[in-house]
Design a protein around this motif. Structure first.
Motif, PDB file in Angstrom:
ATOM      1  N   HIS A 271       0.856  -1.169   0.000  1.00 42.35           N
ATOM      2  CA  HIS A 271       0.000   0.000   0.000  1.00 42.35           C
ATOM      3  C   HIS A 271       0.900   1.230   0.000  1.00 42.35           C
ATOM      4  N   HIS A 272       0.315   2.397   0.076  1.00 40.48           N
ATOM      5  CA  HIS A 272       1.090   3.632   0.145  1.00 40.48           C
ATOM      6  C   HIS A 272       2.085   3.733  -1.012  1.00 40.48           C
TER       7      HIS A 272
ATOM      8  N   GLU B  11       2.299   5.764  -3.509  1.00 43.64           N
ATOM      9  CA  GLU B  11       2.779   7.132  -3.747  1.00 43.64           C
ATOM     10  C   GLU B  11       3.804   7.539  -2.691  1.00 43.64           C
TER      11      GLU B  11
ATOM     12  N   ALA C 225      -9.830   1.646  -2.084  1.00 46.69           N
ATOM     13  CA  ALA C 225      -8.574   2.004  -1.410  1.00 46.69           C
ATOM     14  C   ALA C 225      -7.709   2.888  -2.296  1.00 46.69           C
ATOM     15  N   LEU C 226      -7.734   2.641  -3.600  1.00 49.86           N
ATOM     16  CA  LEU C 226      -6.971   3.485  -4.521  1.00 49.86           C
ATOM     17  C   LEU C 226      -7.508   4.908  -4.498  1.00 49.86           C
TER      18      LEU C 226
ATOM     19  N   GLU D  72      -6.369   6.388  -1.246  1.00 46.51           N
ATOM     20  CA  GLU D  72      -4.924   6.663  -1.253  1.00 46.51           C
ATOM     21  C   GLU D  72      -4.625   7.995  -1.913  1.00 46.51           C
ATOM     22  N   HIS D  73      -5.456   8.395  -2.867  1.00 48.07           N
ATOM     23  CA  HIS D  73      -5.278   9.674  -3.549  1.00 48.07           C
ATOM     24  C   HIS D  73      -6.086  10.786  -2.899  1.00 48.07           C
TER      25      HIS D  73
ATOM     26  N   ASN E 137      -4.982   0.927   5.612  1.00 47.79           N
ATOM     27  CA  ASN E 137      -3.569   1.040   5.289  1.00 47.79           C
ATOM     28  C   ASN E 137      -3.257   2.339   4.563  1.00 47.79           C
ATOM     29  N   VAL E 138      -4.272   2.971   3.994  1.00 48.34           N
ATOM     30  CA  VAL E 138      -4.026   4.197   3.219  1.00 48.34           C
ATOM     31  C   VAL E 138      -4.851   5.377   3.704  1.00 48.34           C
ATOM     32  N   GLY E 139      -5.858   5.145   4.527  1.00 49.75           N
ATOM     33  CA  GLY E 139      -6.719   6.236   4.974  1.00 49.75           C
ATOM     34  C   GLY E 139      -7.603   5.772   6.115  1.00 49.75           C
TER      35      GLY E 139
END
Length: 366
Positions: free
Chosen positions: A133-134, A136, A263-264, A267-268, A293-295
């Protein structure tokens, strides 16, 4: 017939470290060093094929004896195809041709430039972790380290679901010592979570979740600066999951795809509003883990009773299911596992869609 077992993304990373010799012996082990994988069903002696979540065979484990569900698989591992970091030169395990004497492992994000640890880094390589994940954040840290003149190695992270926090940290250090350097210093940094949000509305067919989801997406578009995307269950099935049926495996894959897209979006920095039935606790937990994991993640159980959903049935689906014309219909011939971890429960038989949206907006994680 060869037994098959599907790995989570973290399980794939674990497998890659095992095959590279980063977790002790190249075998799944029940004790001590070694990668670990629990059997999800009873396995007889013989080969077990390990698949990724899209069903691609990655490796086989030659199991020496029978293994019950929930026990560790034990046996030697043979790779079937390149995967993961082996397919990406810039992130390949051991991309540089030689080991080094000393290196620094960063458990989370790179610390800021004002952090005093940079002064003692000298010429030691930085080992960054790819958690799956993460993406970016990892790419940003790689670019920053290279621009600052530091050598960088990227390793997949061991599976945290198999270890306590301390055991996971030890496994990271052991993998780095096995694959990169004899002496390892660990920078225990936090991994920042972004502003993105995934909202999952789950409930029976006819519960009202799609109506609430659409109104919620419209409301959030008016009151929130973040981009809002609606992922309705029926619409997703027409596009992302058009070839899937309604077996447990296909339902899991459908929600897994929704969770990946959601999740994508998170993540953005966006908001994903999802409204599949999502009948199984397993699939909802996987979506939560991926999102967190991303937000942030919010689970809303639209708990409208079955008899109300059936009475509302404009398409006649419940009647067809009762007549046996639709197999594996949630609530009739296939189970709906009611959430025990919902952040909010709304009975849409007594709460209007507008009031439901008010409740959700008031309860949003901040």
């Amino acid at each position: 017939m060869t037994a098959r077992m599907t790995l989570s993304p973290a399980g794939v990373a674990e497998l890659e470290l095992v095959l590279a010799g980063g977790l002790g012996a190249t075998a799944y082990a029940s004790e001590g060093d070694g990668g670990r994988l629990r059997a999800t069903e009873p396995v007889e002696s013989g080969a077990v094929e390990l698949l990724d979540q899209e069903g691609t065979p990655l490796a086989t484990v030659e199991v020496d004896g029978g293994t019950s569900s929930g026990e560790w698989l034990v046996g030697s591992v043979s790779q079937l195809r390149p995967f993961g970091h082996q397919l990406h030169r810039e992130r390949r395990i051991g991309a540089q041709t030689s080991r080094v004497e000393r290196a620094v492992v960063v458990l989370g994000d790179l610390p800021g430039e004002e952090d005093p640890r940079w002064e003692s880094l000298s010429d030691r390589p930085l080992v960054l972790l790819d958690t799956g994940h993460h993406a970016e954040a990892l790419s940003r840290d790689v670019r920053h380290a290279l621009a600052s003149g530091h050598d960088v190695r990227v390793l997949p992270a061991p599976d945290p679901a198999l270890r306590s926090a301390e055991e996971w940290r030890d496994a990271v250090a052991a993998a780095a010592r096995a694959l990169v350097a004899d002496e390892i210093e660990v920078w225990d940094t936090e991994r920042a979570v972004g502003d993105g949000l995934v909202i999952l509305l789950t409930g029976l067919s006819g519960s009202g979740k799609s109506t609430i989801a659409k109104l919620l997406a419209e409301r959030l578009g008016e009151v929130d600066d973040r981009t809002v995307t609606l992922l309705d269950g029926d619409e997703v099935r027409l596009i992302l999951s058009s070839k899937l049926g309604f077996s447990r495996e296909d339902r899991l894959m459908n929600v897994r795809r929704i969770g990946w897209v959601a999740a994508l979006i998170a993540e953005h920095g966006g908001i994903a509003v999802c409204a599949p039935i999502a009948p199984y606790a397993e699939m909802r937990a996987e979506m939560r883990e991926r999102a967190e994991n991303v937000g942030r993640f919010m689970l809303v159980h639209v708990s409208t009773p079955l008899e109300v959903c059936e009475a509302r049935d404009r398409k006649g689906l419940y009647a067809k299911a009762r007549a046996g014309e639709i197999p594996q219909f949630t609530g009739i011939s296939d189970p709906y596992e009611e959430p025990t971890d919902a952040d909010l429960a709304i009975d849409a038989s007594v709460v209007s869609p507008e009031d439901a949206v008010d409740q959700i907006v008031a309860a949003l994680p901040r």
